[in-house]
Design a protein around this motif. Structure first.
Motif, PDB file in Angstrom:
ATOM      1  N   ARG A 173       0.829  -1.205   0.000  1.00  0.00           N
ATOM      2  CA  ARG A 173       0.000   0.000   0.000  1.00  0.00           C
ATOM      3  C   ARG A 173       0.865   1.258   0.000  1.00  0.00           C
ATOM      4  O   ARG A 173       0.556   2.241  -0.684  1.00  0.00           O
ATOM      5  N   ILE A 174       1.938   1.231   0.766  1.00  0.00           N
ATOM      6  CA  ILE A 174       2.829   2.391   0.819  1.00  0.00           C
ATOM      7  C   ILE A 174       3.387   2.712  -0.563  1.00  0.00           C
ATOM      8  O   ILE A 174       3.348   3.855  -1.027  1.00  0.00           O
ATOM      9  N   LEU A 175       3.898   1.691  -1.245  1.00  0.00           N
ATOM     10  CA  LEU A 175       4.509   1.931  -2.554  1.00  0.00           C
ATOM     11  C   LEU A 175       3.459   2.307  -3.602  1.00  0.00           C
ATOM     12  O   LEU A 175       3.696   3.181  -4.444  1.00  0.00           O
ATOM     13  N   ALA A 176       2.299   1.651  -3.561  1.00  0.00           N
ATOM     14  CA  ALA A 176       1.243   1.951  -4.532  1.00  0.00           C
ATOM     15  C   ALA A 176       0.779   3.395  -4.399  1.00  0.00           C
ATOM     16  O   ALA A 176       0.626   4.119  -5.404  1.00  0.00           O
ATOM     17  N   GLU A 177       0.548   3.821  -3.178  1.00  0.00           N
ATOM     18  CA  GLU A 177       0.051   5.184  -2.965  1.00  0.00           C
ATOM     19  C   GLU A 177       1.090   6.219  -3.372  1.00  0.00           C
ATOM     20  O   GLU A 177       0.759   7.251  -3.974  1.00  0.00           O
ATOM     21  N   MET A 178       2.363   5.973  -3.062  1.00  0.00           N
ATOM     22  CA  MET A 178       3.396   6.927  -3.467  1.00  0.00           C
ATOM     23  C   MET A 178       3.542   6.963  -4.982  1.00  0.00           C
ATOM     24  O   MET A 178       3.674   8.038  -5.576  1.00  0.00           O
ATOM     25  N   PHE A 179       3.538   5.808  -5.614  1.00  0.00           N
ATOM     26  CA  PHE A 179       3.690   5.770  -7.069  1.00  0.00           C
ATOM     27  C   PHE A 179       2.577   6.573  -7.740  1.00  0.00           C
ATOM     28  O   PHE A 179       2.834   7.414  -8.621  1.00  0.00           O
ATOM     29  N   GLN A 180       1.364   6.317  -7.324  1.00  0.00           N
ATOM     30  CA  GLN A 180       0.228   6.987  -7.957  1.00  0.00           C
ATOM     31  C   GLN A 180       0.250   8.490  -7.697  1.00  0.00           C
ATOM     32  O   GLN A 180      -0.094   9.293  -8.587  1.00  0.00           O
ATOM     33  N   LEU A 181       0.666   8.891  -6.517  1.00  0.00           N
ATOM     34  CA  LEU A 181       0.756  10.322  -6.218  1.00  0.00           C
ATOM     35  C   LEU A 181       1.828  10.992  -7.073  1.00  0.00           C
ATOM     36  O   LEU A 181       1.599  12.062  -7.648  1.00  0.00           O
ATOM     37  N   PHE A 182       3.000  10.362  -7.171  1.00  0.00           N
ATOM     38  CA  PHE A 182       4.084  10.954  -7.952  1.00  0.00           C
ATOM     39  C   PHE A 182       3.718  11.048  -9.433  1.00  0.00           C
ATOM     40  O   PHE A 182       4.132  11.977 -10.122  1.00  0.00           O
ATOM     41  N   MET A 183       2.957  10.091  -9.921  1.00  0.00           N
ATOM     42  CA  MET A 183       2.541  10.137 -11.320  1.00  0.00           C
ATOM     43  C   MET A 183       1.519  11.254 -11.562  1.00  0.00           C
ATOM     44  O   MET A 183       1.562  11.932 -12.594  1.00  0.00           O
ATOM     45  N   SER A 184       0.596  11.446 -10.617  1.00  0.00           N
ATOM     46  CA  SER A 184      -0.448  12.461 -10.811  1.00  0.00           C
ATOM     47  C   SER A 184       0.023  13.854 -10.411  1.00  0.00           C
ATOM     48  O   SER A 184      -0.459  14.859 -10.954  1.00  0.00           O
ATOM     49  N   GLU A 185       0.978  13.921  -9.474  1.00  0.00           N
ATOM     50  CA  GLU A 185       1.482  15.215  -9.010  1.00  0.00           C
ATOM     51  C   GLU A 185       3.011  15.191  -8.969  1.00  0.00           C
ATOM     52  O   GLU A 185       3.613  15.170  -7.891  1.00  0.00           O
ATOM     53  N   PRO A 186       3.659  15.166 -10.111  1.00  0.00           N
ATOM     54  CA  PRO A 186       5.127  15.045 -10.121  1.00  0.00           C
ATOM     55  C   PRO A 186       5.845  16.211  -9.456  1.00  0.00           C
ATOM     56  O   PRO A 186       7.027  16.091  -9.106  1.00  0.00           O
ATOM     57  N   ASP A 187       5.130  17.329  -9.231  1.00  0.00           N
ATOM     58  CA  ASP A 187       5.783  18.471  -8.597  1.00  0.00           C
ATOM     59  C   ASP A 187       6.038  18.262  -7.108  1.00  0.00           C
ATOM     60  O   ASP A 187       6.679  19.107  -6.467  1.00  0.00           O
ATOM     61  N   VAL A 188       5.569  17.147  -6.544  1.00  0.00           N
ATOM     62  CA  VAL A 188       5.904  16.849  -5.149  1.00  0.00           C
ATOM     63  C   VAL A 188       7.166  15.994  -5.051  1.00  0.00           C
ATOM     64  O   VAL A 188       7.625  15.696  -3.944  1.00  0.00           O
ATOM     65  N   LEU A 189       7.716  15.587  -6.174  1.00  0.00           N
ATOM     66  CA  LEU A 189       9.004  14.888  -6.168  1.00  0.00           C
ATOM     67  C   LEU A 189      10.118  15.854  -5.797  1.00  0.00           C
ATOM     68  O   LEU A 189      10.003  17.069  -6.030  1.00  0.00           O
ATOM     69  N   PRO A 190      11.222  15.356  -5.238  1.00  0.00           N
ATOM     70  CA  PRO A 190      12.382  16.222  -5.015  1.00  0.00           C
ATOM     71  C   PRO A 190      12.834  16.877  -6.322  1.00  0.00           C
ATOM     72  O   PRO A 190      12.643  16.321  -7.406  1.00  0.00           O
ATOM     73  N   THR A 191      13.437  18.032  -6.213  1.00  0.00           N
ATOM     74  CA  THR A 191      13.772  18.842  -7.385  1.00  0.00           C
ATOM     75  C   THR A 191      14.584  18.078  -8.415  1.00  0.00           C
ATOM     76  O   THR A 191      14.303  18.146  -9.627  1.00  0.00           O
ATOM     77  N   GLU A 192      15.595  17.339  -7.958  1.00  0.00           N
ATOM     78  CA  GLU A 192      16.455  16.642  -8.922  1.00  0.00           C
ATOM     79  C   GLU A 192      15.698  15.561  -9.682  1.00  0.00           C
ATOM     80  O   GLU A 192      16.014  15.249 -10.838  1.00  0.00           O
ATOM     81  N   TRP A 193      14.670  14.986  -9.052  1.00  0.00           N
ATOM     82  CA  TRP A 193      13.871  13.967  -9.729  1.00  0.00           C
ATOM     83  C   TRP A 193      12.832  14.611 -10.651  1.00  0.00           C
ATOM     84  O   TRP A 193      12.491  14.052 -11.691  1.00  0.00           O
ATOM     85  N   GLN A 194      12.346  15.789 -10.298  1.00  0.00           N
ATOM     86  CA  GLN A 194      11.473  16.515 -11.217  1.00  0.00           C
ATOM     87  C   GLN A 194      12.216  16.825 -12.516  1.00  0.00           C
ATOM     88  O   GLN A 194      11.650  16.731 -13.612  1.00  0.00           O
ATOM     89  N   ALA A 195      13.495  17.185 -12.389  1.00  0.00           N
ATOM     90  CA  ALA A 195      14.287  17.513 -13.581  1.00  0.00           C
ATOM     91  C   ALA A 195      14.410  16.317 -14.512  1.00  0.00           C
ATOM     92  O   ALA A 195      14.425  16.468 -15.741  1.00  0.00           O
ATOM     93  N   LYS A 196      14.475  15.115 -13.939  1.00  0.00           N
ATOM     94  CA  LYS A 196      14.617  13.914 -14.756  1.00  0.00           C
ATOM     95  C   LYS A 196      13.339  13.600 -15.536  1.00  0.00           C
ATOM     96  O   LYS A 196      13.388  12.896 -16.549  1.00  0.00           O
ATOM     97  N   ILE A 197      12.207  14.092 -15.056  1.00  0.00           N
ATOM     98  CA  ILE A 197      10.928  13.827 -15.702  1.00  0.00           C
ATOM     99  C   ILE A 197      10.674  14.768 -16.883  1.00  0.00           C
ATOM    100  O   ILE A 197       9.934  14.431 -17.810  1.00  0.00           O
ATOM    101  N   GLN A 198      11.294  15.940 -16.845  1.00  0.00           N
ATOM    102  CA  GLN A 198      11.015  16.960 -17.845  1.00  0.00           C
ATOM    103  C   GLN A 198      11.162  16.417 -19.269  1.00  0.00           C
ATOM    104  O   GLN A 198      12.169  15.792 -19.613  1.00  0.00           O
ATOM    105  N   GLY A 199      10.129  16.655 -20.092  1.00  0.00           N
ATOM    106  CA  GLY A 199      10.178  16.281 -21.496  1.00  0.00           C
ATOM    107  C   GLY A 199       9.903  14.821 -21.787  1.00  0.00           C
ATOM    108  O   GLY A 199       9.957  14.399 -22.948  1.00  0.00           O
ATOM    109  N   ARG A 200       9.592  14.037 -20.775  1.00  0.00           N
ATOM    110  CA  ARG A 200       9.348  12.610 -20.979  1.00  0.00           C
ATOM    111  C   ARG A 200       7.857  12.341 -21.190  1.00  0.00           C
ATOM    112  O   ARG A 200       7.000  13.063 -20.668  1.00  0.00           O
TER     113      ARG A 200
END
Length: 397
Positions: free
Chosen positions: A335-362
């Protein structure tokens, strides 16, 4: 004066051992180390990696915070490396290479062990899938970033081959979406995926089997999931419990448990060495390429040992891996991993800055892979804390 045993001497190098002076080298050429063989240098790079340090708080069976006496991925990897090095030395193989592959084999495991892997497989459906062996390979070839000239650790060909092929040829897996990274890498740097890996890699694979079956017995009794007396009729471990009780009738149960496990490790090691020598002679294995082309493993358990091991695993599956306490932890972890995965996919701006940068343009699949990499790299403790920060407002007080 007590009698002393003569010092052991290392056997001569086996003709089918890997020779570090004849390594196929690295994908990115580097000057050789002045003080270490190429395989020893690989080992040191793995030990100094961030992924290796994180293993200290990643689940083996019990979540890392449940007790400091249970194995984690780190202590498991060290036990596998010790067994692999000992067996390789006794067989005249390159102990550095066997140890290196053993230390690396679990680098791609996500938090919460197989529960974490199962959940990431579900979340990554439609996005390329997830496989911890592939993730290990991606860690050492891409995700570790420590050097100015290349991503990954730039390990030798022999180590990379062993990391991805230690359980045998993998060409039948290349069509799976989760294995696309291996197919892409192999197209640029041929790892001969249709053949067997070196004898050293095969030793590391068997050392993994020896280590986890023995320490799961040890941890299962220590955790109270089953009692020592319940092991008396279980193949493989039962005879060693009987013999330990007979030899030391006045010892407490903890010492008997440890002695029985120690004896089982010895029996399994002896079996691997005897069966390997038999297969070497039968297959007329006289060089490293003979190992790769033999058509089956050269390092293996005997048929009797394999049957006893299967029976022990069935016992552990029923009494340990599916125990309600373990199931409850697995449920929470997923449940912990599922909820985090789904949140990060729907709201990527809550990821740490360096990980947000990796998502850009994908695209969506690319974003999912970045999210998966972020989660897979977490320790148990970090995942629990990250989830708490994201979903429990009471911690704001």
């Amino acid at each position: 004066m007590a009698a002393t045993n003569p010092p052991r001497t290392n056997p001569a190098r086996a003709p089918f051992a890997e020779d570090p002076t004849r390594s196929r080298g690295r994908k990115v050429a580097e000057p050789e180390s002045r003080t270490r063989t190429p395989f020893a240098r690989d080992r040191d790079r793995i030990i100094h990696s961030t992924a290796f340090r994180r293993l200290k708080e990643k689940t083996q069976v019990f979540v890392a915070h449940e007790g400091d006496h249970f194995r984690t991925r780190l202590t498991h990897s060290l036990e596998v490396a010790q067994i692999a090095r000992s067996v390789a030395t006794a067989l005249g193989l390159d102990a550095d290479l066997a140890e290196t592959i053993a230390l690396a084999h679990d680098l791609g495991h996500p938090p919460f062990g197989h529960a974490g892997e199962d959940e990431l497989q579900i979340q990554m459906r439609g996005f390329g899938g997830f496989d911890h062996n592939v993730q290990t390979f991606r860690v050492v070839t891409k995700l570790e970033r420590r050097y100015p000239r290349f991503d990954g650790l730039n390990l030798t060909w022999e180590t990379l081959e062993g990391v991805i092929k230690h359980n045998g040829p993998v060409t039948d897996k290349l069509a799976k979406p989760s294995w696309s990274a291996i197919a892409e890498f192999d197209a640029e740097y041929d790892l001969r995926l249709s053949g067997w890996a070196s004898a050293e890699a095969q030793v590391a694979a068997l050392a993994d089997d020896i280590a986890y079956n023995n320490h799961d017995v040890d941890d299962g009794v220590a955790a109270g999931l089953f009692h020592l007396k319940e092991l008396l009729d279980v193949p493989l471990i039962g005879p060693h419990v009987h013999s330990a009780l007979a030899d030391y009738p006045d010892c407490d149960q903890q010492i008997i448990r440890l002695e029985a496990v120690r004896r089982m490790i010895g029996a399994m090691v002896d079996d691997v060495m005897a069966e390997t020598r038999r297969r070497v002679a039968e297959g007329m294995v006289d060089g490293p390429e003979d190992v790769r082309n033999l058509g089956h493993a050269v390092v293996a358990f005997s048929r009797d040992m394999a049957e006893d091991l299967a029976a022990l695993r069935a016992f552990l599956m029923e009494r340990m891996y599916r125990h309600w306490r373990v199931n409850r932890t697995r449920s929470q972890a997923r449940r912990i991993l599922a909820e985090m995965f789904q949140l990060f996919m729907s709201e990527p701006d809550v990821l740490p800055t360096e990980w947000q940068a990796k998502i850009q343009g994908r695209d969506e699949a690319g974003r999912a892979r970045v999210v998966c990499d972020y989660i897979a790299g977490m320790t148990d403790r970090f995942a629990i804390e990250e989830h708490r920060k994201l979903f429990h407002l009471e911690i704001w007080g």
